[in-house]
Design an enzyme around this catalytic site. Structure first.
Site, PDB file in Angstrom:
ATOM      1  N   GLY A   8      38.060 -12.475  45.551  1.00 37.91           N
ATOM      2  CA  GLY A   8      38.732 -13.741  45.291  1.00 37.91           C
ATOM      3  C   GLY A   8      40.048 -13.831  46.040  1.00 37.91           C
ATOM      4  O   GLY A   8      40.972 -14.528  45.603  1.00 37.91           O
ATOM      5  N   GLY A  98      41.370  -9.621  36.310  1.00 36.41           N
ATOM      6  CA  GLY A  98      42.203 -10.642  35.699  1.00 36.41           C
ATOM      7  C   GLY A  98      41.450 -11.930  35.454  1.00 36.41           C
ATOM      8  O   GLY A  98      41.986 -12.858  34.851  1.00 36.41           O
ATOM      9  N   HIS A 154      49.025 -24.141  30.533  1.00 40.03           N
ATOM     10  CA  HIS A 154      48.694 -23.695  31.882  1.00 40.03           C
ATOM     11  C   HIS A 154      48.634 -24.865  32.851  1.00 40.03           C
ATOM     12  O   HIS A 154      48.606 -26.032  32.448  1.00 40.03           O
ATOM     13  CB  HIS A 154      47.351 -22.951  31.897  1.00 40.03           C
ATOM     14  CG  HIS A 154      47.441 -21.544  31.390  1.00 40.03           C
ATOM     15  ND1 HIS A 154      47.490 -21.238  30.049  1.00 40.03           N
ATOM     16  CD2 HIS A 154      47.471 -20.356  32.052  1.00 40.03           C
ATOM     17  CE1 HIS A 154      47.562 -19.921  29.899  1.00 40.03           C
ATOM     18  NE2 HIS A 154      47.544 -19.361  31.101  1.00 40.03           N
ATOM     19  N   LYS A 158      43.311 -24.850  35.874  1.00 38.07           N
ATOM     20  CA  LYS A 158      42.677 -23.749  35.141  1.00 38.07           C
ATOM     21  C   LYS A 158      41.319 -24.192  34.618  1.00 38.07           C
ATOM     22  O   LYS A 158      41.178 -25.294  34.067  1.00 38.07           O
ATOM     23  CB  LYS A 158      43.571 -23.285  33.989  1.00 38.07           C
ATOM     24  CG  LYS A 158      43.049 -22.045  33.271  1.00 38.07           C
ATOM     25  CD  LYS A 158      44.093 -21.477  32.331  1.00 38.07           C
ATOM     26  CE  LYS A 158      43.556 -20.287  31.550  1.00 38.07           C
ATOM     27  NZ  LYS A 158      43.121 -19.187  32.445  1.00 38.07           N
ATOM     28  N   GLY A 164      42.383 -16.715  28.212  1.00 36.34           N
ATOM     29  CA  GLY A 164      42.045 -15.366  27.770  1.00 36.34           C
ATOM     30  C   GLY A 164      43.186 -14.718  27.012  1.00 36.34           C
ATOM     31  O   GLY A 164      42.963 -13.960  26.058  1.00 36.34           O
TER      32      GLY A 164
END
Length: 264
Positions: A8, A98, A154, A158, A164
């Protein structure tokens, strides 16, 4: 030198991680991964013209060179993370993850797979030190103030909600809090979702707005008083300390851990 592959790399967090690995004297950027990459070498990207690093687009390409990698850092997308982590463990590359989106059932399966292959790995809902501390403080507070709600804020790109970090915060609080309904037992939502998502009676609220990065507050209420614990990540660079720590330490383990606090 710890040889790192960044999956990524073409996303915001992946880009930050790629630069962090390049700048860290203890790490070697051995490869980057993205099925959607349009180039074959990192030096073909203007930002990385001085880097001769292969760009991998398939698992088969990585598997053919698996001895070149010690750690697979994953900042991809929820739809890909399970297969990515499974692949890394099966090829004895330690995953540092992550990306959110793994289910409890998938975590159980991946933990068993890591144990079977004796591979260390880390799933971290948040790599920010302030977020890790917030979760620890919230768990302690919940021992004395069990009525609590979580608000996470956020950026508007997102993909998942709740975050999470918010889910992990709720799970940690639930370890010391008896599940119970909060608010009026006869309350009625006149607009669906007004009270937020429900986790064992705790409410979780998600805010998605431009200008934000990653923020969370945990609000406790008790007779005649309240307590608010809040953390703010204003820039994605704040996560790199935790990512670097995980990359450096994860080789000392032979199991899949959940939460950066396990390495602190």
């Amino acid at each position: 030198m710890i040889k790192v592959l960044v999956a990524g790399f073409d996303g915001s967090m992946g880009n930050k991680t790629t630069n962090m690995v390049i700048e860290n004297d203890k790490f070697e950027l051995a490869g980057v991964f993205s099925p959607f990459a349009g180039k074959d070498n990192l030096r073909e990207y203007t930002e990385f013209q001085d880097q001769n690093v292969p760009v991998y687009k398939t698992y088969e390409e990585v598997a053919a060179q698996k001895n070149d990698f010690d750690v697979w850092v994953d900042f991809t997308v929820p739809s890909a993370v399970y297969q990515n982590v499974k692949f890394a463990i099966e090829n004895k590359i330690s995953p540092v993850v992550g990306t959110t989106g793994l289910t409890d059932e998938q975590l159980v399966e991946l933990k068993a797979l890591a144990k079977e292959n004796e591979v260390g790995g880390l799933i971290a809902p948040n790599f920010g030190i302030s977020a890790v501390l917030l979760m620890q403080f919230a768990k302690k507070a919940a021992e004395f103030m069990p009525d609590v709600e979580i608000i996470e804020l956020h950026h508007d790109n997102k993909l998942d909600a709740p975050s999470g970090t918010a889910v992990q915060t709720a799970k940690m609080i639930s370890e010391v809090r008896t599940a119970h309904h909060q608010g009026n037992p006869n309350e009625k939502e006149t607009m669906l979702g007004a009270r937020g998502a429900d986790f064992e009676g705790m409410k979780i609220h998600s805010v998605r707005l431009p200008g934000y990065v990653a923020h969370e507050q945990v609000i406790f209420g008790s007779l005649g008083e309240s307590l608010t614990i809040r953390q703010d990540s204003f820039d994605r660079s704040s996560f790199m300390t935790g990512v670097a720590l995980a990359v450096e330490k994860i080789g000392n383990y032979n199991e899949l851990l959940v939460g950066l606090e396990n390495l602190l």
